[in-house]
Motif scaffolding. Sequence first.
Motif, PDB file in Angstrom:
ATOM      1  N   LEU A  19      -3.144  -6.375   4.673  1.00  0.00           N
ATOM      2  CA  LEU A  19      -2.505  -6.668   3.044  1.00  0.00           C
ATOM      3  C   LEU A  19      -2.710  -5.450   2.268  1.00  0.00           C
ATOM      4  N   HIS A  20      -3.541  -4.836   2.426  1.00  0.00           N
ATOM      5  CA  HIS A  20      -3.691  -3.520   1.705  1.00  0.00           C
ATOM      6  C   HIS A  20      -2.749  -2.422   2.158  1.00  0.00           C
ATOM      7  N   LEU A  22       0.088  -3.301   3.477  1.00  0.00           N
ATOM      8  CA  LEU A  22       1.359  -3.727   2.936  1.00  0.00           C
ATOM      9  C   LEU A  22       1.602  -3.325   1.405  1.00  0.00           C
ATOM     10  N   PHE A  23       0.507  -3.441   0.448  1.00  0.00           N
ATOM     11  CA  PHE A  23       0.439  -3.171  -0.756  1.00  0.00           C
ATOM     12  C   PHE A  23       0.812  -1.796  -0.834  1.00  0.00           C
ATOM     13  N   ALA A  24      -0.103  -1.020  -0.023  1.00  0.00           N
ATOM     14  CA  ALA A  24       0.342   0.723  -0.110  1.00  0.00           C
ATOM     15  C   ALA A  24       1.833   0.778   0.159  1.00  0.00           C
ATOM     16  N   ALA A  25       2.391   0.373   1.248  1.00  0.00           N
ATOM     17  CA  ALA A  25       3.855   0.364   1.768  1.00  0.00           C
ATOM     18  C   ALA A  25       4.553   0.173   0.672  1.00  0.00           C
ATOM     19  N   VAL A  26       4.760  -0.847  -0.222  1.00  0.00           N
ATOM     20  CA  VAL A  26       5.433  -1.254  -1.221  1.00  0.00           C
ATOM     21  C   VAL A  26       5.484  -0.298  -2.446  1.00  0.00           C
ATOM     22  N   ILE A  27       4.290   0.052  -2.702  1.00  0.00           N
ATOM     23  CA  ILE A  27       3.934   0.940  -3.686  1.00  0.00           C
ATOM     24  C   ILE A  27       4.504   2.166  -3.622  1.00  0.00           C
ATOM     25  N   ASP A  28       4.469   2.768  -2.058  1.00  0.00           N
ATOM     26  CA  ASP A  28       5.261   4.095  -1.592  1.00  0.00           C
ATOM     27  C   ASP A  28       6.778   3.988  -2.015  1.00  0.00           C
ATOM     28  N   GLU A  29       7.115   2.699  -1.372  1.00  0.00           N
ATOM     29  CA  GLU A  29       8.886   2.423  -1.594  1.00  0.00           C
ATOM     30  C   GLU A  29       9.086   2.733  -2.862  1.00  0.00           C
ATOM     31  N   VAL A  51       7.009 -11.508  -1.475  1.00  0.00           N
ATOM     32  CA  VAL A  51       6.203 -11.259   0.043  1.00  0.00           C
ATOM     33  C   VAL A  51       5.101 -11.125  -0.176  1.00  0.00           C
ATOM     34  N   LEU A  52       4.600 -10.070  -0.973  1.00  0.00           N
ATOM     35  CA  LEU A  52       3.200  -9.717  -1.148  1.00  0.00           C
ATOM     36  C   LEU A  52       2.419 -10.841  -1.904  1.00  0.00           C
ATOM     37  N   LEU A  59      -4.016 -15.850   2.031  1.00  0.00           N
ATOM     38  CA  LEU A  59      -4.910 -15.103   2.300  1.00  0.00           C
ATOM     39  C   LEU A  59      -6.181 -15.486   1.401  1.00  0.00           C
ATOM     40  N   SER A  60      -5.912 -15.538   0.125  1.00  0.00           N
ATOM     41  CA  SER A  60      -6.806 -16.288  -0.689  1.00  0.00           C
ATOM     42  C   SER A  60      -7.096 -17.601  -0.509  1.00  0.00           C
TER      43      SER A  60
END
Length: 192
Positions: A19-20, A22-29, A51-52, A59-60
């Motif tokens: 999940l972390h 995925l968050f980093a990838a979306v922020i970079d994009e 999706v996020l 997960l929560s």
Amino acid sequence: MSDAHIVELETLRRQLEQLHELFAAVIDETRPTPDNPHVMPWPELLSKFNVLAGKYAILSHTVGKKHASLLKELAVVPQTRPNDIHEQNIMSVLLRTKLAPEIEKEEDDIWAQVEAEAQQDQRHELLAITAMGSFNSLRKAHAGRVQQLLAEALERKPVEPLAAPSEAAAEATDKPVSLEDILAFTSSGKLA
């Protein structure tokens, strides 16, 4: 700690890492770069956010249902000491048991505002109850006065049986009577 608990924690750690990432990838994009100076289109950004949000909710929910009892028994301690001031600030925030002073002040201000509004609402409620009581007493006094006037008028003039109405009178009673006509009639003087 049993092997089953360790496997469970490792699974949870992998899911959190995914999940972390995925968050980093979306922020970079979403950040414009020299290679791609254009900002991501809004619909694409919303779909990635959805999706996020979905993965985070899953997960929560998993943590709340499956791992809650295990996590209540554990304490998290960092393995290495943070190197720079940014990491130290993050660790102090994560390990904090008391709210930040700014947040505590804001929370106290909000509670004070809520209490003031509750007191104001109570005053308004008391005013409304008083006004309603006054209105009801005036309405009862008015109804009593109308009954008294009606009784006086009936005592002065005996009631005669009604004769059959003429056609002109029947047409006159079919017309709607306006409020102005009623007020003009009632203010024209005493009934004789």
